[in-house]
Design a protein around this motif. Structure first.
Motif, PDB file in Angstrom:
ATOM      1  N   LEU A   1       0.772  -1.262  -0.129  1.00 33.85           N
ATOM      2  CA  LEU A   1       0.079  -0.062  -0.032  1.00 33.85           C
ATOM      3  C   LEU A   1       0.713   1.280   0.039  1.00 33.85           C
ATOM      4  CD1 LEU A   1      -2.878  -0.901   2.465  1.00 33.85           C
ATOM      5  CD2 LEU A   1      -3.067  -0.452  -0.027  1.00 33.85           C
ATOM      6  N   ARG A   2       1.809   1.313   0.923  1.00 32.76           N
ATOM      7  CA  ARG A   2       2.781   2.405   0.785  1.00 32.76           C
ATOM      8  C   ARG A   2       3.408   2.653  -0.539  1.00 32.76           C
ATOM      9  NH1 ARG A   2       5.233   1.436   6.900  1.00 32.76           N
ATOM     10  NH2 ARG A   2       3.610   2.414   7.949  1.00 32.76           N
ATOM     11  N   GLU A   3       3.825   1.620  -1.315  1.00 34.93           N
ATOM     12  CA  GLU A   3       4.503   1.760  -2.608  1.00 34.93           C
ATOM     13  C   GLU A   3       3.405   2.403  -3.652  1.00 34.93           C
ATOM     14  OE1 GLU A   3       7.605   1.673  -5.487  1.00 34.93           O
ATOM     15  OE2 GLU A   3       7.656   1.409  -3.126  1.00 34.93           O
ATOM     16  N   TRP A   4       2.471   1.969  -3.488  1.00 33.40           N
ATOM     17  CA  TRP A   4       1.405   2.041  -4.816  1.00 33.40           C
ATOM     18  C   TRP A   4       0.382   3.320  -4.462  1.00 33.40           C
ATOM     19  CZ3 TRP A   4       3.160   0.505  -8.845  1.00 33.40           C
ATOM     20  CH2 TRP A   4       4.006  -0.686  -8.806  1.00 33.40           C
ATOM     21  N   MET A   5       0.510   3.757  -2.881  1.00 33.07           N
ATOM     22  CA  MET A   5      -0.257   4.723  -2.443  1.00 33.07           C
ATOM     23  C   MET A   5       0.508   5.712  -1.575  1.00 33.07           C
ATOM     24  SD  MET A   5      -3.815   2.954  -1.595  1.00 33.07           S
ATOM     25  CE  MET A   5      -4.632   4.406  -1.290  1.00 33.07           C
ATOM     26  N   PRO A   6       1.662   6.544  -2.234  1.00 35.66           N
ATOM     27  CA  PRO A   6       2.379   7.004  -1.393  1.00 35.66           C
ATOM     28  C   PRO A   6       1.742   8.338  -0.521  1.00 35.66           C
ATOM     29  CG  PRO A   6       2.708   7.549  -3.884  1.00 35.66           C
ATOM     30  CD  PRO A   6       1.828   6.640  -3.517  1.00 35.66           C
TER      31      PRO A   6
END
Length: 93
Positions: free
Chosen positions: A73-78
């Motif tokens: 999630l952190r990678e794709w939703m910065p």
């Protein structure tokens, strides 16, 4: 007819990995495995290497599967806000 928990378990894909010399298995939805595979490619590491890094950095009270989902999630939703240490319901409401 399968129980709801059994139906949900079929949606998960289990993978076995070697982490710090120990064999472990992790079950995630195929979409998360795909996202993690793409992250590993982007960072120039193997999937096992990425999982090992995430495993080493996660808080001891966070399950590995949860840490992997959060990393995806952190990678794709910065723009995802950091909610560590707070009640998620209060932040998401």
């Amino acid at each position: 007819m399968p129980l709801p928990a059994q139906r949900g378990a079929r949606l998960l894909r289990k993978r076995s990995l070697n982490l710090s010399g120990h064999r472990t298995s992790v079950a995630l939805e195929p979409e998360f495995w795909r996202a993690l595979h793409l992250i590993a490619q982007k960072r120039g590491v193997t999937l096992a290497g990425l999982v090992g890094r995430i495993d080493a950095a996660r808080p001891p009270d966070r399950p590995l599967a949860s840490a992997l989902r959060v990393e995806a999630l952190r990678e794709w939703m910065p723009a995802l806000p950091e909610i560590a240490g707070t009640d998620r319901e209060d932040q998401l409401g």
